[in-house]
Design an enzyme around this catalytic site. Structure first.
Site, short mmCIF file in Angstrom:
data_model
loop_
_atom_site.label_atom_id
_atom_site.label_comp_id
_atom_site.label_asym_id
_atom_site.label_seq_id
_atom_site.Cartn_x
_atom_site.Cartn_y
_atom_site.Cartn_z
CG ASP A 50 22.69 -31.98 34.56
OD1 ASP A 50 22.05 -31.46 35.48
OD2 ASP A 50 22.27 -32.97 33.93
CE1 TYR A 87 16.82 -30.41 41.98
CE2 TYR A 87 18.19 -29.26 40.39
CZ TYR A 87 17.43 -30.37 40.75
OH TYR A 87 17.27 -31.40 39.88
#
Ligand code: NAD
Ligand code: G6P
Ligand code: MN
Length: 446
Positions: free
Chosen positions: A174, A269
């Site tokens: 997501d 990330y």
């Protein structure tokens, strides 16, 4: 699968997940375009699941009495007759997430749920749990699709590719959905107004194009300028998810990701791989993200559930819905109705990224229909991104090989190769501590 006036049966595996209520509520909002006959929760922890199960039974009775609802720890009851399994299990729970995050940090390395040593440790636990639920699904519901959020998605996806190559499992994330929501806000548009191109591994990718779906206007230069200054921080709170202070810091850090790689828009990330020293400096080995989640999301969701049960009604609207829920319900709809919507999925490359390994599990835009996702070609990628991805891909493949062969050496190599770990010496020290902490969860390595 044909649609017509068919109603679907959904099982949520990891029924006791903090994300379960949001997904159930989202499905109720979609009764007109994704009608359900039943929702069943399945978990292997009866106590955890029953808290949410009791509360959701009340929600269902009040909002959708025509949709059957049950929760169970019996796989046969859970899976029989189901069309979709929405999976989000956490093997080892938050106590093991704490270990995944704390152990590497004690050795001066990134301690994160899905990245670096923590993600590798979690991967070794998750594979067993994932194989278990896939096998239940195939035994009791051979036509069922599993839409899987369970992390670490890249290692789980590689394990599925190797160990269950014909299973109907689609692995998803997501994060790009949440970040795209931020992008659309930044350019003053809606989520569906954007048309994107993206490539990478899970939690390791880049947007190469963001355009207006109606006019073709190119938003990339504007977004790169904005993110180069502010990261993905936005003034308004545009989502219920990814809002804690530590998440704000992550959105902001995207600024430094653009500095080193100004061509594309990064997945947040990447900070764990490109700025590991910064991440370690800003982490507390005795209080990591797992603790924040226990004190935040888990407390809030389970608190809301207990409150609904105490009052005997959910009319206060305690459960929230977010991007996470909307994505998985859209994916189920796309399969159910053969819509051919484009969404990011983690799939076998097979040329989608033309200068990258065919057998890599990559995250790319896919056209989704009743046969599942079909990757859209993203062409060639540049040397910098490709080099980073090649190293990370090898880490993920080595973890799966280590799991299958029960190989200490391959685990040591995987950790040594991770960009978040400086040397084979440190990798070995971390590995030995992880083995100790994961007794009973990992295969025994030799
Ligand atoms: P959680 O601990 O609240 O919920 C996980 C549930 O899974 C627990 O109730 C646990 O008992 C259950 N479980 C564990 N092993 C099981 C098994 N073998 N069979 C059945 N049930 C099992 O965790 P959470 O924070 O809600 O997250 C759930 C999962 O979703 C995690 O893996 C998390 O990383 C993942 N997640 C992924 C994404 C993504 O982008 N892919 C986004 C959000 C969450
Ligand atoms: C994002 C990622 C997920 C991850 C989640 C962690 O949504 O895409 O893969 O599980 O963040 O969030 P948390 O709040 O549990 O740290
Ligand atoms: Mn994710």
């Amino acid at each position: 699968m044909t649609s017509g006036d068919r109603k679907f049966n959904v099982v949520i595996a990891g029924g006791g997940s903090t994300y379960t209520p949001g997904i159930v509520k989202m499905m109720l909002q979609h009764q007109a375009d994704f009608p359900l006959a039943s929702i069943t929760l399945y978990d292997n922890d009866p106590d955890r699941q029953s808290v949410l199960g009791e509360a959701l039974a009340i929600v269902m009775r009040e909002e959708a009495p025509e949709v059957a609802f049950a929760y169970t720890t019996d796989p046969e009851t859970a899976f029989t007759g189901k069309d979709f399994c929405m999976a989000h299990i956490r093997v080892g729970g938050y106590p093991m997430r704490q270990q995944d995050e704390r152990i590497p940090l004690k050795h001066g390395c990134v301690g994160q749920e899905t990245c670096g040593a923590g993600g590798i440790a979690y991967g070794m636990r998750s594979i067993t749990g994932m194989l278990e639920i896939i096998d239940y699904m195939e035994r009791y519901a051979p036509d069922c699709w599993m839409l899987n959020y369970s992390n670490p998605a890249s290692i789980v996806a590689e394990a599925c590719r190797v160990l269950r190559p014909t299973s109907k499992v689609i692995n998803i994330c997501d994060m790009p959905v949440g970040t795209r929501r931020r992008m659309s806000y930044i350019v003053g548009k809606e989520y569906d107004d954007l048309d994107v191109r993206y490539f990478g591994l899970n939690h390791f990718g880049w947007w190469t194009s963001v355009k207006d779906v109606h006019t073709g206007k190119d938003y990339l230069p504007q977004l790169l300028e904005y993110v180069g200054e502010n990261g993905y921080l936005t003034q308004a709170a545009i989502d219920a998810q990814h809002m804690d202070e530590s998440w704000q810091a992550t959105h902001k850090k995207a600024r430094d990701l653009v500095a080193v790689d100004p061509q594309f828009l990064p997945n947040t990330y990447l900070k764990y791989y490109l700025y590991p020293d910064y991440v370690v400096e800003h982490s507390d080995p005795n209080h990591t993200r797992a603790d924040e989640v226990i004190e935040g999301r888990e407390r809030d969701v389970f608190g809301a559930a207990r409150e609904i049960v105490r009052k005997g009604t959910a009319t206060g609207g305690e459960f929230t819905v977010d991007n996470h829920a909307s994505f998985i319900v859209s994916l189920a709809r796309a399969i159910a109705y053969n819509t051919h919507e484009v969404m990011l999925c983690i799939v076998e490359n097979k040329g989608a990224i033309s200068n990258f390994d065919d057998d890599a599990m990559v995250e790319v835009p896919c056209m989704v229909g009743s046969d599942g996702p079909e990757a859209l070609c993203q062409g060639e990628i540049p040397t910098f991104e490709r080099g980073l991805m090649q190293e990370q891909l090898a880490v993920e493949k080595l973890v799966v090989e280590a799991y299958i062969e029960k190989s200490y050496l391959k685990m040591w190599q995987a950790l040594t190769l991770s960009k978040t770990i400086p040397s084979a010496t440190v990798a070995k020290a971390i590995l030995d501590d992880l083995i100790e902490a994961n007794k009973g969860w990992w295969p025994e390595l030799s």
